[in-house]
Motif scaffolding. Structure first.
Motif, mmCIF file in Angstrom:
data_model
loop_
_atom_site.group_PDB
_atom_site.id
_atom_site.type_symbol
_atom_site.label_atom_id
_atom_site.label_comp_id
_atom_site.label_asym_id
_atom_site.label_seq_id
_atom_site.Cartn_x
_atom_site.Cartn_y
_atom_site.Cartn_z
ATOM 1 N N VAL A 158 44.510 40.821 29.661
ATOM 2 C CA VAL A 158 44.325 41.946 28.903
ATOM 3 C C VAL A 158 42.986 42.354 28.947
ATOM 4 O O VAL A 158 41.917 41.862 29.192
ATOM 5 C CB VAL A 158 44.922 41.171 27.493
ATOM 6 N N GLY A 159 42.923 43.509 28.324
ATOM 7 C CA GLY A 159 41.517 44.245 28.253
ATOM 8 C C GLY A 159 41.368 45.311 29.369
ATOM 9 O O GLY A 159 42.183 45.475 30.210
ATOM 10 N N ALA A 184 30.768 40.206 40.399
ATOM 11 C CA ALA A 184 30.589 41.422 39.054
ATOM 12 C C ALA A 184 31.900 40.915 38.366
ATOM 13 O O ALA A 184 32.926 40.784 38.844
ATOM 14 C CB ALA A 184 30.262 42.904 39.447
ATOM 15 N N SER A 185 31.735 40.820 37.048
ATOM 16 C CA SER A 185 32.957 40.751 36.345
ATOM 17 C C SER A 185 33.465 42.435 35.545
ATOM 18 O O SER A 185 32.392 42.614 34.888
ATOM 19 C CB SER A 185 32.793 39.697 35.108
ATOM 20 N N VAL A 186 34.619 42.679 35.979
ATOM 21 C CA VAL A 186 34.766 44.149 35.522
ATOM 22 C C VAL A 186 35.848 43.848 34.216
ATOM 23 O O VAL A 186 36.282 44.873 33.784
ATOM 24 C CB VAL A 186 35.341 44.858 36.441
ATOM 25 N N VAL A 204 38.331 32.220 31.692
ATOM 26 C CA VAL A 204 39.457 32.320 32.134
ATOM 27 C C VAL A 204 39.879 33.966 31.320
ATOM 28 O O VAL A 204 39.376 33.961 30.025
ATOM 29 C CB VAL A 204 40.405 31.362 31.564
ATOM 30 N N GLY A 205 40.766 34.671 32.229
ATOM 31 C CA GLY A 205 40.776 35.960 31.581
ATOM 32 C C GLY A 205 40.225 37.106 32.024
ATOM 33 O O GLY A 205 40.239 38.185 31.966
ATOM 34 N N SER A 206 39.258 36.566 32.882
ATOM 35 C CA SER A 206 38.457 37.551 33.681
ATOM 36 C C SER A 206 38.843 38.154 35.028
ATOM 37 O O SER A 206 39.480 37.347 35.704
ATOM 38 C CB SER A 206 37.001 36.908 34.070
#
Length: 338
Positions: A200-201, A236-238, A297-299
């Motif tokens: 999500v996001g 990198a985390s987007v 978690v979720g990334s």
């Protein structure tokens, strides 16, 4: 810096992840040696690791906002792990099977030289599962057991309960040399929730130098930038997840999509198969592991992996899709941990 981890390093350590387990020791023999030297008996199930003369000889700093510092007068050679509470916290007590978030420093037990520290000076803390039967750095686990959140604890750990009798030359630890482990207990993490079906996001644009990534019909499409193929590692985390942090040695559930930067070809994709993958972070190439450890978690994570941290040391892949000089790129959705 590598990460000390009883089931896996990041510190502690790629060394541990590579399988350098502590040597097995006869508990009875340890007890006899401890009695003869005045050291502590090894911990029995459900008990707290006792103190002893070696750990009590330490002077340990008490500023919890700074990396721990120690002083002592002579080499420490305990027969079994010795544990001491330096600062008593008022939080929940650490028990078996908990997952503990902590900052720590570790030192050569012969010379007192600091090997490294984790979780201070804007560096992310580590997370360690408390598995008393682990063959890896069992003395570290015994030091953390029974500690309360908010505490600083010290452990003097013999080689047999650390990296094994041969030591860890990579960290300046010769055969039979003990380690000193000073840990600040930050939190106890709840059990991980079930894996996400999907993230999500809203995805943020990839940083400069990274390929552009978008999902089309649920599968990443990667567009590489013009210019030279990078030779350096980058992460990198987007999409920023809000779940628990992935720790070194964790078993993760992920969707991933791997593309060879040199050829532009996709070499593997769980997204395309429509089935996420489950694996331990210490069972994959170093660049992939390091891109996951410390993420939540979720990334959604983008990872550029040069040959030295990918398949270069292996001479590429057997099917020829990745050559020994090829840089590879991954899109990874971290769905959960087990």
């Amino acid at each position: 810096m590598p990460r000390l981890a009883p089931t896996a390093a990041s510190v502690a350590l790629t060394l541990i992840l590579a399988g350098c387990a502590a040597g097995e020791a006869d508990p009875a023999a340890l007890g006899e040696d401890a009695e003869a030297s005045g050291g502590s008996e090894p911990m029995a199930p459900g008990e707290c690791q006792p103190s002893g003369p070696d750990v009590e000889s330490l002077e340990v700093s008490t500023d919890l906002d700074a990396p721990p510092e120690i002083t002592f007068s002579s080499a420490l050679t305990p027969a079994a792990t010795e544990r001491m509470v330096v600062v008593e916290g008022e939080g929940e007590q650490v028990e078996a099977q908990d997952r503990v978030t902590l900052s720590y420093a570790y030192f050569n037990g012969e010379t007192g030289e600091k090997i490294g520290h984790i979780g201070y000076e804007d560096e992310a803390p580590d997370m360690i599962p408390i598995e008393p039967d682990t063959p890896y750095l069992v003395g570290l686990v015994h030091t953390l057991m029974c500690s309360t959140v908010g505490s600083r604890v010290a452990g003097v750990i013999p080689a047999e309960e650390a990296f094994g009798t041969e030591g860890a030359p990579e960290f300046g630890l010769g055969a039979g040399v003990s380690i000193i482990f000073i840990a600040d207990i930050l939190d106890i993490q709840p059990p991980p929730p079930p894996p996400l079906e999907e993230l999500v996001g809203t995805q943020q644009p990839a940083p400069e130098g990274f390929p552009a990534v978008e999902l089309v019909d649920g599968v990443p499409v990667v567009e590489f930038p013009e210019g030279d193929i990078p030779g350096s590692y980058a992460v990198a985390s987007v999409i920023e997840g809000e779940g628990p942090m992935v720790y070194d040695g964790a078993t993760v559930v992920v969707h991933y999509h791997g593309v060879n930067w040199n050829t532009g070809e996709t070499f593997d994709s769980s997204f395309e198969r429509g089935e996420p993958a489950t694996f331990p972070t210490n069972g994959v190439i170093p660049g992939f592991r390091d891109g996951l450890v410390g993420q939540d978690v979720g990334s959604r994570v983008l990872i550029t992996i040069p040959p030295a941290l990918g398949y270069g040391p292996q001479g590429g892949t057997g099917d020829g899709r990745i050559g020994p000089e090829d840089t590879i790129f991954f899109v990874v959705d971290i769905l959960g941990m087990q």
